[in-house]
Design a protein around this motif. Structure first.
Motif, PDB file in Angstrom:
ATOM      1  N   UNK A  58       0.832  -1.208   0.000  1.00 49.94           N
ATOM      2  CA  UNK A  58       0.000   0.000   0.000  1.00 49.94           C
ATOM      3  C   UNK A  58       0.864   1.254   0.000  1.00 49.94           C
ATOM      4  N   UNK A  59       1.884   1.290   0.853  1.00 53.70           N
ATOM      5  CA  UNK A  59       2.755   2.464   0.921  1.00 53.70           C
ATOM      6  C   UNK A  59       3.478   2.687  -0.404  1.00 53.70           C
ATOM      7  N   UNK A  60       3.975   1.619  -1.005  1.00 51.33           N
ATOM      8  CA  UNK A  60       4.667   1.750  -2.300  1.00 51.33           C
ATOM      9  C   UNK A  60       3.730   2.298  -3.369  1.00 51.33           C
ATOM     10  N   UNK A  61       2.485   1.814  -3.361  1.00 49.99           N
ATOM     11  CA  UNK A  61       1.528   2.283  -4.364  1.00 49.99           C
ATOM     12  C   UNK A  61       1.245   3.771  -4.186  1.00 49.99           C
ATOM     13  N   UNK A  62       1.020   4.194  -2.938  1.00 51.34           N
ATOM     14  CA  UNK A  62       0.723   5.609  -2.695  1.00 51.34           C
ATOM     15  C   UNK A  62       1.933   6.481  -3.042  1.00 51.34           C
ATOM     16  N   UNK A  63       3.133   6.036  -2.662  1.00 49.09           N
ATOM     17  CA  UNK A  63       4.340   6.821  -2.938  1.00 49.09           C
ATOM     18  C   UNK A  63       4.643   6.904  -4.432  1.00 49.09           C
ATOM     19  N   UNK A  64       4.141   5.953  -5.200  1.00 51.44           N
ATOM     20  CA  UNK A  64       4.404   5.968  -6.643  1.00 51.44           C
ATOM     21  C   UNK A  64       3.745   7.156  -7.334  1.00 51.44           C
ATOM     22  N   UNK A  65       2.831   7.844  -6.642  1.00 47.41           N
ATOM     23  CA  UNK A  65       2.176   9.004  -7.226  1.00 47.41           C
ATOM     24  C   UNK A  65       2.952  10.297  -6.981  1.00 47.41           C
ATOM     25  N   UNK A  66       4.113  10.180  -6.366  1.00 48.96           N
ATOM     26  CA  UNK A  66       5.042  11.299  -6.259  1.00 48.96           C
ATOM     27  C   UNK A  66       4.461  12.548  -5.622  1.00 48.96           C
ATOM     28  N   UNK A  67       4.616  13.689  -6.331  1.00 47.53           N
ATOM     29  CA  UNK A  67       4.222  14.983  -5.782  1.00 47.53           C
ATOM     30  C   UNK A  67       2.713  15.135  -5.634  1.00 47.53           C
ATOM     31  N   UNK A  68       1.940  14.253  -6.256  1.00 43.18           N
ATOM     32  CA  UNK A  68       0.487  14.328  -6.086  1.00 43.18           C
ATOM     33  C   UNK A  68       0.082  14.047  -4.648  1.00 43.18           C
ATOM     34  N   UNK A  69       0.944  13.330  -3.911  1.00 40.54           N
ATOM     35  CA  UNK A  69       0.693  13.012  -2.503  1.00 40.54           C
ATOM     36  C   UNK A  69       1.441  14.020  -1.639  1.00 40.54           C
ATOM     37  N   UNK A  70       0.709  14.848  -0.921  1.00 44.02           N
ATOM     38  CA  UNK A  70       1.331  15.870  -0.096  1.00 44.02           C
ATOM     39  C   UNK A  70       1.727  15.349   1.280  1.00 44.02           C
ATOM     40  N   UNK A 105      -3.906  14.317  -0.730  1.00 42.54           N
ATOM     41  CA  UNK A 105      -3.559  14.590  -2.124  1.00 42.54           C
ATOM     42  C   UNK A 105      -4.152  15.925  -2.561  1.00 42.54           C
ATOM     43  N   UNK A 106      -3.451  16.587  -3.474  1.00 40.75           N
ATOM     44  CA  UNK A 106      -3.946  17.823  -4.078  1.00 40.75           C
ATOM     45  C   UNK A 106      -4.311  17.617  -5.539  1.00 40.75           C
ATOM     46  N   UNK A 107      -3.827  16.538  -6.136  1.00 41.54           N
ATOM     47  CA  UNK A 107      -4.128  16.214  -7.529  1.00 41.54           C
ATOM     48  C   UNK A 107      -5.345  15.296  -7.545  1.00 41.54           C
ATOM     49  N   UNK A 108      -6.516  15.853  -7.862  1.00 44.61           N
ATOM     50  CA  UNK A 108      -7.740  15.079  -7.763  1.00 44.61           C
ATOM     51  C   UNK A 108      -7.899  14.089  -8.909  1.00 44.61           C
ATOM     52  N   UNK A 109      -7.188  14.305 -10.008  1.00 48.45           N
ATOM     53  CA  UNK A 109      -7.194  13.321 -11.090  1.00 48.45           C
ATOM     54  C   UNK A 109      -6.483  12.051 -10.635  1.00 48.45           C
ATOM     55  N   UNK A 110      -5.341  12.231  -9.995  1.00 52.84           N
ATOM     56  CA  UNK A 110      -4.609  11.079  -9.452  1.00 52.84           C
ATOM     57  C   UNK A 110      -5.398  10.409  -8.334  1.00 52.84           C
ATOM     58  N   UNK A 111      -6.158  11.194  -7.580  1.00 57.58           N
ATOM     59  CA  UNK A 111      -6.934  10.652  -6.462  1.00 57.58           C
ATOM     60  C   UNK A 111      -7.917   9.592  -6.933  1.00 57.58           C
ATOM     61  N   UNK A 112      -8.639   9.863  -8.022  1.00 56.73           N
ATOM     62  CA  UNK A 112      -9.623   8.902  -8.512  1.00 56.73           C
ATOM     63  C   UNK A 112      -9.001   7.581  -8.902  1.00 56.73           C
ATOM     64  N   UNK A 113      -7.831   7.643  -9.517  1.00 59.99           N
ATOM     65  CA  UNK A 113      -7.143   6.411  -9.908  1.00 59.99           C
ATOM     66  C   UNK A 113      -6.588   5.683  -8.694  1.00 59.99           C
ATOM     67  N   UNK A 114      -6.028   6.447  -7.758  1.00 64.27           N
ATOM     68  CA  UNK A 114      -5.407   5.835  -6.582  1.00 64.27           C
ATOM     69  C   UNK A 114      -6.419   5.088  -5.717  1.00 64.27           C
ATOM     70  N   UNK A 115      -7.567   5.695  -5.446  1.00 69.19           N
ATOM     71  CA  UNK A 115      -8.530   5.026  -4.571  1.00 69.19           C
ATOM     72  C   UNK A 115      -9.035   3.731  -5.200  1.00 69.19           C
TER      73      UNK A 115
END
Length: 233
Positions: A58-70, A105-115
């Protein structure tokens, strides 16, 4: 000895007290999601190893989104035995482990894919998003400025109704400025819940979830006191 009973003004220098209020509807700036990772094993060590592996995934997946995760934080962790309901003595049938992760997250486009990808993982529960503004959001300052302008406008209207004009500002204060501030955290709004089944995720990736950010309401209130010229009665 001077009489300072002039909080109410004098015939020569009347005072007017008003409240300025404003409410703005703005787009959210960040979204928070909660992820609960679960694991089960026949003994404590197996449950811990399984939980460690799933948590790392889970942590690796979330971190893979880089700067989108604040922000990414690990919260509560637990490991507990499941006792057998039958038999004379208490026997441990299995151990259950859980760990809680929170991401902002601040990038809501990435948010939809991540969840969607998180919910597709085994034994993973996702809830949220909770939309909010940053504490230093410019929207708060904009609301305060509008509240002050509203207070001045009201005071001018009252003075004008008496044939007078505003002379000077005596006091400007936030509502409840002398009371302790309280903060209860972001209001859970538009919450989504998704849980991956015990049987494993789908063979093909699930499509990204289309999330519609919820507009945020920003309030500001001020008390203001002015002096004004003598009214024309």
């Amino acid at each position: 000895m001077t009489n300072d009973a002039a909080p109410y003004g004098t015939p020569e220098t009347p005072r007017v007290a008003v409240r300025g209020e404003t409410r703005l509807e703005v787009d959210p700036e960040i979204a928070r999601i909660g992820v609960t990772v679960s694991a089960r094993g026949k003994d404590r060590r197996a449950a811990l190893e399984d939980l460690t592996s799933r948590n790392g995934e889970v942590l690796d997946l979330i971190k893979s989104y880089g700067d989108a995760v604040e922000k990414l934080e690990t919260g509560a962790f637990s490991i507990s035995p499941e006792l057998s309901a039958h038999g004379r003595g208490e026997r441990v049938r299995a151990y259950h482990g859980r760990v809680r992760v929170t991401a902002v997250l601040a990038d809501f486009t990435a948010l939809g894919e991540l969840v969607t990808r998180l919910a597709d993982l085994d034994l993973t529960h996702v809830d949220g998003p909770w939309w909010s503004l940053r504490p230093d959001s410019p929207a708060h300052a904009a609301a305060r400025r509008q509240a002050v302008l509203e207070a001045v406008r009201r005071a001018r209207e009252y003075a004008g109704a008496l044939g007078a004009e505003l002379a000077a500002l005596v006091e400007l204060a936030d509502i409840g400025a002398e009371s302790p501030a309280t903060y209860n955290g972001p209001r859970p709004a538009g919450a989504m819940r998704a849980a991956a089944p015990y049987g494993g995720g789908a063979a093909t990736p699930a499509p990204a979830l289309d999330l519609e950010p919820q507009r945020q309401t920003v309030y500001a209130q001020v008390n203001a006191r002015f002096t004004m010229t003598p009214p024309q009665l």
